[in-house]
Design a protein around this motif. Structure first.
Motif, PDB file in Angstrom:
ATOM      1  N   TYR A 138      35.640  45.950  39.534  1.00 15.53           N
ATOM      2  CA  TYR A 138      36.406  45.127  40.456  1.00 15.53           C
ATOM      3  C   TYR A 138      35.595  43.921  40.928  1.00 15.53           C
ATOM      4  O   TYR A 138      36.126  42.822  41.056  1.00 15.53           O
ATOM      5  N   TRP A 191      36.760  40.162  40.353  1.00 14.22           N
ATOM      6  CA  TRP A 191      36.879  39.312  41.535  1.00 14.22           C
ATOM      7  C   TRP A 191      36.075  38.031  41.320  1.00 14.22           C
ATOM      8  O   TRP A 191      36.560  36.935  41.610  1.00 14.22           O
ATOM      9  N   ALA A 244      44.155  43.589  41.553  1.00 13.65           N
ATOM     10  CA  ALA A 244      42.836  42.957  41.472  1.00 13.65           C
ATOM     11  C   ALA A 244      42.813  41.815  40.454  1.00 13.65           C
ATOM     12  O   ALA A 244      41.893  41.014  40.452  1.00 13.65           O
TER      13      ALA A 244
END
Length: 138
Positions: free
Chosen positions: A55, A59, A92
């Motif tokens: 993640y 990101w 995400a």
């Protein structure tokens, strides 16, 4: 990014067999550097045992400048099949989510489809730029 070395090797071999050029990165910073230099058509990221890394990586990718990898399609792999995990991955910024063990034919087909779309977008950008240049000259 992938959390299991043996599974990584098998996945690389299968994708390479089908014509993919596979670049392996096992750390977030390494993946971001490769994204800048190699400009892949698709990111395949194993959320694995430490999903925070996966993640964090995505990101960071989604916060890159336009044209620097920000819009690269991404596929998540995970052992978790719960709907909440799937929703978190999609929220995400992953376009697709696969549970392990992965059916490789489906993975290859998905990656090929995302790569084609990405190349079509790049082609449209190039042709749009060319059209703009042609109309400016005309």
């Amino acid at each position: 990014m992938y959390d299991e070395p043996e599974a990584l090797d098998v996945t690389k071999e299968i994708l390479s067999f089908y014509g993919a050029e596979v670049i392996i990165c096992t750390e977030v910073l390494e993946g971001l550097e490769q994204l800048q230099t190699d400009k892949p058509d698709v990111i395949l990221c194993d959320l694995g045992t430490f999903p925070v890394k996966g993640y964090q990586f995505l990101w960071a990718v989604r916060n890159l400048p336009v044209g620097k990898g920000r819009d690269t399609p991404a596929v998540a792999l995970s052992v978790w099949s719960r709907k909440e995990v799937l929703a978190k991955a999609i929220n995400a910024g992953f376009q697709r989510y696969f549970c392990k063990p992965v059916e490789f034919s489906a993975l290859v087909e998905m990656i090929a489809g995302l790569a084609r779309k990405q190349q079509d977008l790049k082609g449209k950008q190039v042709s749009n730029i060319q059209s703009a240049q042609d109309s400016y000259r005309g």
